[in-house]
Write an enzyme that holds these catalytic residues in place. Structure first.
Site, PDB file in Angstrom:
ATOM      1  CD  GLU A  61      36.468  50.689  44.609  1.00 51.24           C
ATOM      2  OE1 GLU A  61      36.489  49.693  43.887  1.00 51.24           O
ATOM      3  OE2 GLU A  61      37.480  51.333  44.908  1.00 51.24           O
ATOM      4  CG  HIS A  94      36.980  53.329  35.852  1.00 53.86           C
ATOM      5  ND1 HIS A  94      36.348  54.461  36.306  1.00 53.86           N
ATOM      6  CD2 HIS A  94      37.398  52.664  36.964  1.00 53.86           C
ATOM      7  CE1 HIS A  94      36.376  54.483  37.631  1.00 53.86           C
ATOM      8  NE2 HIS A  94      37.013  53.398  38.057  1.00 53.86           N
ATOM      9  NE  ARG A 143      34.845  49.953  38.074  1.00 51.93           N
ATOM     10  CZ  ARG A 143      36.008  49.590  38.504  1.00 51.93           C
ATOM     11  NH1 ARG A 143      36.810  48.904  37.710  1.00 51.93           N
ATOM     12  NH2 ARG A 143      36.412  49.896  39.693  1.00 51.93           N
ATOM     13  CG  HIS A 162      39.680  50.457  34.412  1.00 51.72           C
ATOM     14  ND1 HIS A 162      40.701  51.277  34.828  1.00 51.72           N
ATOM     15  CD2 HIS A 162      39.295  49.763  35.526  1.00 51.72           C
ATOM     16  CE1 HIS A 162      40.919  51.091  36.123  1.00 51.72           C
ATOM     17  NE2 HIS A 162      40.087  50.164  36.562  1.00 51.72           N
ATOM     18  NE  ARG A 181      38.618  44.584  37.275  1.00 54.84           N
ATOM     19  CZ  ARG A 181      38.873  45.671  38.020  1.00 54.84           C
ATOM     20  NH1 ARG A 181      38.903  45.591  39.335  1.00 54.84           N
ATOM     21  NH2 ARG A 181      39.108  46.833  37.451  1.00 54.84           N
TER      22      ARG A 181
HETATM   23  P1  FAD Z   1      50.563  44.817  36.026  1.00 53.72           P
HETATM   24  O1  FAD Z   1      50.526  45.383  37.375  1.00 53.72           O
HETATM   25  O2  FAD Z   1      50.138  45.672  34.901  1.00 53.72           O
HETATM   26  O3  FAD Z   1      52.049  44.333  35.750  1.00 53.72           O
HETATM   27  C1  FAD Z   1      52.435  43.901  34.459  1.00 53.72           C
HETATM   28  C2  FAD Z   1      53.941  43.843  34.397  1.00 53.72           C
HETATM   29  O4  FAD Z   1      54.348  43.202  33.204  1.00 53.72           O
HETATM   30  C3  FAD Z   1      54.609  45.210  34.379  1.00 53.72           C
HETATM   31  O5  FAD Z   1      55.761  45.132  35.173  1.00 53.72           O
HETATM   32  C4  FAD Z   1      54.983  45.398  32.914  1.00 53.72           C
HETATM   33  O6  FAD Z   1      56.046  46.274  32.688  1.00 53.72           O
HETATM   34  C5  FAD Z   1      55.357  43.975  32.564  1.00 53.72           C
HETATM   35  N1  FAD Z   1      55.319  43.661  31.135  1.00 53.72           N
HETATM   36  C6  FAD Z   1      54.272  43.786  30.278  1.00 53.72           C
HETATM   37  N2  FAD Z   1      54.624  43.352  29.050  1.00 53.72           N
HETATM   38  C7  FAD Z   1      55.915  42.938  29.140  1.00 53.72           C
HETATM   39  C8  FAD Z   1      56.837  42.408  28.223  1.00 53.72           C
HETATM   40  N3  FAD Z   1      56.537  42.206  26.927  1.00 53.72           N
HETATM   41  N4  FAD Z   1      58.089  42.098  28.654  1.00 53.72           N
HETATM   42  C9  FAD Z   1      58.451  42.306  29.942  1.00 53.72           C
HETATM   43  N5  FAD Z   1      57.597  42.829  30.856  1.00 53.72           N
HETATM   44  C10 FAD Z   1      56.357  43.135  30.463  1.00 53.72           C
HETATM   45  N6  FAD Z   1      42.266  46.984  40.456  1.00 53.72           N
HETATM   46  C11 FAD Z   1      41.801  46.825  41.711  1.00 53.72           C
HETATM   47  O7  FAD Z   1      41.508  45.698  42.131  1.00 53.72           O
HETATM   48  N7  FAD Z   1      41.653  47.903  42.521  1.00 53.72           N
HETATM   49  C12 FAD Z   1      41.948  49.160  42.126  1.00 53.72           C
HETATM   50  O8  FAD Z   1      41.828  50.093  42.888  1.00 53.72           O
HETATM   51  C13 FAD Z   1      42.408  49.352  40.803  1.00 53.72           C
HETATM   52  N8  FAD Z   1      42.689  50.589  40.331  1.00 53.72           N
HETATM   53  C14 FAD Z   1      43.232  50.722  39.092  1.00 53.72           C
HETATM   54  C15 FAD Z   1      43.570  51.994  38.649  1.00 53.72           C
HETATM   55  C16 FAD Z   1      44.188  52.145  37.409  1.00 53.72           C
HETATM   56  C17 FAD Z   1      44.557  53.528  36.935  1.00 53.72           C
HETATM   57  C18 FAD Z   1      44.436  51.016  36.606  1.00 53.72           C
HETATM   58  C19 FAD Z   1      45.107  51.152  35.280  1.00 53.72           C
HETATM   59  C20 FAD Z   1      44.057  49.755  37.035  1.00 53.72           C
HETATM   60  C21 FAD Z   1      43.448  49.601  38.272  1.00 53.72           C
HETATM   61  N9  FAD Z   1      43.076  48.350  38.729  1.00 53.72           N
HETATM   62  C22 FAD Z   1      42.585  48.210  39.995  1.00 53.72           C
HETATM   63  C23 FAD Z   1      43.396  47.150  37.970  1.00 53.72           C
HETATM   64  C24 FAD Z   1      44.660  46.515  38.562  1.00 53.72           C
HETATM   65  O9  FAD Z   1      45.562  47.543  38.892  1.00 53.72           O
HETATM   66  C25 FAD Z   1      45.331  45.582  37.584  1.00 53.72           C
HETATM   67  O10 FAD Z   1      44.413  44.697  37.019  1.00 53.72           O
HETATM   68  C26 FAD Z   1      46.388  44.766  38.322  1.00 53.72           C
HETATM   69  O11 FAD Z   1      47.273  45.633  38.979  1.00 53.72           O
HETATM   70  C27 FAD Z   1      47.132  43.912  37.333  1.00 53.72           C
HETATM   71  O12 FAD Z   1      48.279  43.379  37.964  1.00 53.72           O
HETATM   72  P2  FAD Z   1      49.250  42.495  37.095  1.00 53.72           P
HETATM   73  O13 FAD Z   1      50.366  42.123  37.989  1.00 53.72           O
HETATM   74  O14 FAD Z   1      48.482  41.430  36.433  1.00 53.72           O
HETATM   75  O15 FAD Z   1      49.754  43.461  35.931  1.00 53.72           O
HETATM   76  C1  SIN Z   2      39.003  52.626  41.010  1.00 49.26           C
HETATM   77  O1  SIN Z   2      39.662  53.062  41.936  1.00 49.26           O
HETATM   78  O2  SIN Z   2      37.943  53.126  40.611  1.00 49.26           O
HETATM   79  C2  SIN Z   2      39.513  51.431  40.273  1.00 49.26           C
HETATM   80  C3  SIN Z   2      39.062  50.246  40.998  1.00 49.26           C
HETATM   81  C4  SIN Z   2      39.185  49.037  40.138  1.00 49.26           C
HETATM   82  O3  SIN Z   2      39.572  49.106  38.976  1.00 49.26           O
HETATM   83  O4  SIN Z   2      38.824  47.982  40.644  1.00 49.26           O
END
Ligand code: FAD
Ligand code: SIN
Length: 531
Positions: free
Chosen positions: A112, A240, A286, A347, A382
């Protein structure tokens, strides 16, 4: 109603579940989550987890790539930590049963933007779903872990709720749990704990166009800020470059891994334009690619550019990106034969609740990890696929600290019930959806990829009006999720605008036409904007 746990986890994405699993042998764990347990940004992650796996790769190289992408505003120790722990957390997921894509019996490593080696561990193009699957399965099997779905965290409980004045600068505030709205019976409940982990993810919904799911409303950051925690680097919002742009279709990410396989960005004239912006062309970090697209769109007046994979082997495209292929096909675009219309979209939030290397916030007993946190890993931008890595590494450090903290802490018995006297159910719900839409447009138009002092001032004035109107509505209205989310989005917008105005330089994801980037070197850049 009251629930008590030794450890409270708010959020069931990769960060929350990782923390829960690591503390579960040391006491009872309550995970509260606002929808069903799988609904999270984690679940939609495509590209994968960055980790040094290949024998020709090195920790030093991953470290350098991360620092370069972040314009060296990263905390070197935090970066060292995620880079070194990468292989361990990948192995842990595999031990839990995660099935990552393999090539000749070895992990298939994707590429990437900004990475100088192939190091992205992935499960085809649905990596997040696979991670979420195994973490949920593992949590479900642990007798100490209890998941409360459809519970929306509203306010962190501190001394403030016991009638004591709490400020952002005093060092003697504690978190005792959270008030939650049980959305199945519409009752506000107290969830009390010795230690609380905030793992609520990001805030992409603050912008009109985002790759993030609807849960990403910045609730954790807003709650922590209201509870007087420190919040850092909110101006660094990552856009993104390639979100699918089809009229009427929901937003959908086209993974950067597609460019890693050889996908090429083209403008409306069919020209591969990235060569004009960076030597790394389509695989530049990015911020550079998103600004290049923004520039192309401004020059051409068109509303999207294209991603081209028609020259790649069509069977390989289908094999590596089955979900992207299927989703685009269902929307009428066969990516093996047609160009994919794409635009940048909000993103990832690099800033968040300020933590130390153990995930401790500035409120005792309150930890933060994953996208909600500012741990120092990402600096001004990032590096791709470093966020799942961060969300899998930092909660483990936080767990070690929280276990010690909880061993000394007690559950408070004197927390009052939620007070909603003087509020009523009103009919003015349209105000919420209108204000939300307006906020998202303001942020998109004035606080997007390219900013200026004038645009930020305009955004600030308009957001302040929305704040005043929404707060007054909140004071007289019974709580609901849409209303709480709107308040939280406004708080996030305020923090982004304020931090952006504070940073008088263009660096990484923060680009202002008032401060040409050539005048900013990372050596004279402010490391952190703190609010
Ligand atoms: P999340 O996985 O978002 O979890 C948050 C949790 O908190 C959820 O369960 C939600 O329901 C809960 N929540 C939120 N507010 C409340 C509330 N008020 N009360 C109760 N519960 C609540 N990163 C990478 O490193 N590689 C990738 O390939 C990648 N691809 C991505 C693709 C997409 C489409 C997106 C959107 C993001 C991507 N990212 C990627 C970024 C990465 O997915 C996120 O930064 C990471 O998953 C965040 O994890 P987290 O556990 O912090 O939050
Ligand atoms: C992607 O698959 O392009 C998302 C990767 C990331 O957010 O790190």
């Amino acid at each position: 109603m009251e629930h008590t746990f030794d450890f409270l986890v708010i959020g069931s994405g990769s960060a929350g579940l990782t923390f829960a699993l690591d503390v579960a042998d040391h006491g009872s764990v309550g995970i509260i989550t606002k929808k069903n347990r799988a609904e999270s940004s984690t679940n939609y992650a495509q590209g994968g987890i960055a980790s040094v796996i290949d024998a020709n790769d090195s920790f030093e190289s991953h470290y350098n790539d991360t620092m370069v992408a972040g314009s060296h505003l990263n905390d070197p120790e935090a970066v060292q930590m995620i880079v070194r722990d990468g292989p361990k957390v990948v192995q842990r997921l595999i031990d839990m049963g995660a099935e990552f894509t393999k090539d000749s019996g070895r992990l298939d490593l994707g590429r990437e933007g900004g990475h100088s080696h192939r190091r992205i561990v992935h499960a085809a193009d649905i990596t997040g779903k696979e991670i979420e699957r195994v973490l949920i399965q593992k949590a479900a099997a642990h007798p100490n872990i209890h998941v409360l779905e459809h519970h929306f965290a509203m306010e962190l409980i501190t001394e403030h709720h016991l009638g004591k004045k709490v400020t952002r600068y005093d060092d003697d505030k504690h978190c005792f749990g959270v008030y939650v709205l049980n959305t199945e019976n519409n009752k506000v409940e107290r969830v009390l704990a010795k230690a609380t982990m905030l793992a609520t993810g990001g805030a992409g919904q603050v912008y009109q166009h985002t790759t993030n799911p609807p849960i990403a409303t910045g609730d954790g950051i807003a709650m922590a800020y209201r509870a007087k925690a420190r919040v850092a680097n909110m101006e660094f919002f990552q856009f993104h470059p390639t979100s699918l742009h089809l009229p009427g279709a929901n937003s959908f990410l086209i993974s950067e891994a597609v460019r890693g396989k050889g996908g090429i960005l083209r403008n409306g004239d069919g020209e591969a334009f990235m060569k004009y912006y960076d030597d790394r062309q389509d695989l530049a970090p990015r911020d550079i690619v998103a600004r290049a697209i923004d520039d192309q769109l401004k020059k051409s007046g068109e509303d999207h550019v294209f991603l081209d994979v028609r020259h790649l082997d069509s069977d390989e495209v289908k094999e590596h990106f089955p979900n992207i292929y299927k989703t685009c096909k269902s929307l009428g675009v066969d990516i093996t034969e047609e160009l994919i219309p794409v635009v940048p979209a909000a993103h990832y939030l690099c800033g968040g609740v300020a933590t130390d290397l153990s995930g401790r916030s500035t409120i005792h007993g309150l930890y933060a990890a994953g996208e909600v946190a500012h741990s120092g890993v990402h600096g001004a931008n990032r590096l791709a696929s470093n966020s799942l890595l961060e969300a899998l590494v930092f909660p483990r450090k936080a767990a070690t600290s929280a276990i010690d903290y909880a061993a000394e802490a007690e559950i408070r018995k004197d927390i009052p019930e939620w007070d909603d006297s003087g509020t009523t159910n009103t009919e003015e719900w349209v105000l919420i959806s209108h204000n939300k839409r307006e906020l998202q447009q303001i942020m998109w138009n004035y606080v997007g990829i390219v900013r200026s002092n004038l645009r930020l001032e305009r955004a600030f004035r308009r957001t302040k009006l929305l704040y005043q109107e929404t707060e007054s509505f909140y004071e007289r209205t019974k709580v609901s999720v849409p209303l709480c989310e709107l308040r939280n989005l406004i708080a996030n917008a305020y923090l982004i605008i304020k931090s952006a105005a504070q940073r008088k330089q263009s660096i990484g994801l923060h680009y202002s036409t008032d401060y040409p980037p050539e005048e900013t070197s990372h050596r004279d850049a402010e490391k952190i904007t703190m609010v």
